[in-house]
Design an enzyme around this catalytic site. Structure first.
Site, PDB file in Angstrom:
ATOM      1  N   CYS A   1      -8.994  -2.863  -4.335  1.00  0.00           N
ATOM      2  CA  CYS A   1     -10.066  -2.237  -4.463  1.00  0.00           C
ATOM      3  C   CYS A   1     -10.755  -1.856  -5.506  1.00  0.00           C
ATOM      4  O   CYS A   1     -11.916  -1.880  -5.819  1.00  0.00           O
ATOM      5  CB  CYS A   1      -9.832  -0.955  -3.273  1.00  0.00           C
ATOM      6  N   CYS A  40       2.911  -1.050  -4.968  1.00  0.00           N
ATOM      7  CA  CYS A  40       2.191  -0.108  -4.202  1.00  0.00           C
ATOM      8  C   CYS A  40       2.966   0.198  -2.846  1.00  0.00           C
ATOM      9  O   CYS A  40       2.937   1.281  -2.439  1.00  0.00           O
ATOM     10  CB  CYS A  40       0.790  -0.436  -4.018  1.00  0.00           C
TER      11      CYS A  40
END
Length: 399
Positions: free
Chosen positions: A217, A113
């Site tokens: 998340c 990411c």
């Protein structure tokens, strides 16, 4: 730090972009640069199930974070934009993660990411908006970027551990580009977490006491809440045997089954029933090996079983965090000085290296000074010289 300049700072009218996630770390980072005339906030949504490209209000994982980031930007009187990078995350981070799990690896999506989204796609977007190399990117990571002292050698930007080692995030940044380092500002890298919260409280930031996010998340908000069950939604069921292997004869004994080789990782405790009345099997069992060819998971008894400890690893896809890849002589000198260490996980106690052999510019083998528990193929091997990140690559083989 010796050999490094004081942290570079933007000039008064430079473009300053702050990545705002809605947490206290990015909130304080934004506050520290809020008095710059050309400061801008940006919020990134990187995950939307099935690539729905939903707005934050449609996703419970992001709704509160976006509202917190927006509220903070209003409080600091700085503009903030919402950017949706779900497709980029899906194709460059999530799908490669699934592929690696499917072959028995243990990947780290947070590294991907940072590499492809936060310091990849976002910077491409900012290049178009402000011009290449015409802005500073501020992020709330516990790491430091410092330039070398010009007096000692040619000036370069180096990534260093955060001052507060308990929260150090340099491992997660070990695959970003060298160009990204030159525009990166990490203001909380010189602070402790208690100091960050205290400063945020003094500045009246509503996120000052907000709990830290835990884990990924999209996993925390998946239907079942557990990562293994989450993966079942995306990876095919490929049942295989859970076995023990006799150390002398090599004979295997089957004790259960798994839904896919991706369902466990090296060193993980496994909850299957073995005959506890038999002293040979009484105790807790752990995964020591995953065999893609036979689709078997091998287990051993005891958290400190010697089969869980390895001191030899092969690394591929190594990426150096400088314009020039480190030479074998350079690395061996660091070994001789006791300075070269590796980590296969963030916040792991650094492991000293006894020898290194470079096979080419992106592959090498390492012999560790001590056997380390639960090193798993697919993890990143990050090399450090003292606090400086040299680069990282994927662990492909352990023994």
């Amino acid at each position: 730090m010796p050999g490094y300049q004081v942290q570079s700072m933007p000039s008064k009218f430079d473009n300053v972009v702050v990545g705002m996630s809605g947490g206290v770390d990015s909130s304080l980072s934004a506050a520290l640069f809020s008095d710059y005339p050309n400061v801008h906030g940006v919020y990134m949504q990187n995950w939307g199930k099935d690539q729905s490209l939903s707005r934050p209000e449609d996703d419970p994982c992001y709704e509160k974070e976006w509202k917190d980031a927006e509220k903070l930007a209003n409080y600091l009187n700085i503009p903030i934009e919402f950017q949706n990078f779900e497709k980029d995350y899906w194709f460059n981070v999530f799908e490669p993660m699934l592929e690696q799990y499917s072959i028995g690896y243990t990947p780290n999506p947070d590294i991907g990411c940072n590499q492809f989204v936060k310091f990849g796609k976002l910077m491409n977007h900012l290049d178009m908006k402000f011009g290449k190399n015409n802005y500073w990117l501020v992020m709330g990571h516990y790491a430091r970027v410092l330039k070398t002292d010009v007096a000692s050698h040619e000036q370069q930007s180096h990534l260093l551990r955060g001052f507060y080692h308990q929260k150090d995030q340099s491992y997660y940044l070990s695959q970003v580009s060298t160009n990204a380092l030159n525009q990166m500002l990490l203001p909380i890298g010189n602070l402790t977490k208690p100091e960050v919260r205290e400063m945020a409280q003094e500045l009246g930031l509503h996120t000052a006491t907000k709990p830290d996010s835990q884990g990924i998340c999209f996993v925390n908000n998946s239907q079942h809440g557990k990562f293994k069950n989450f993966l079942k939604e995306y990876l095919p069921t490929e049942p295989g045997n859970i076995v023990t292997v006799d150390e002398i004869s090599g004979e295997k004994e089957v004790w259960g089954s798994h839904p896919g080789i991706w369902s466990y990782t090296i060193g993980q405790k496994i909850g299957i029933s073995l005959p506890q009345g038999d002293p040979r099997y009484h105790g807790t069992w752990y995964v020591s090996e995953k065999n893609k060819e036979t689709n078997e998971i091998v287990i051993v008894k005891g958290k400190d079983n010697r089969a869980l400890f390895k001191d030899y690893i092969f690394v591929k896809g190594f990426k150096a965090l400088s314009d020039i890849s480190p030479t074998e002589t350079f690395l061996k000198d660091a070994i001789d000085n006791g300075e070269l260490v590796m980590q296969s996980r963030s916040l792991q106690t650094p492991v000293k290296i006894s020898s290194i052999e470079l096979l080419n510019h992106s592959e090498f083998t390492l012999k560790l000074q001590t056997k380390e528990r639960a090193i798993a193929p697919g993890q990143y091997c990050c090399l450090y010289i003292n606090d400086r990140v040299i680069g990282s690559g994927i662990i492909d083989l352990i023994r």
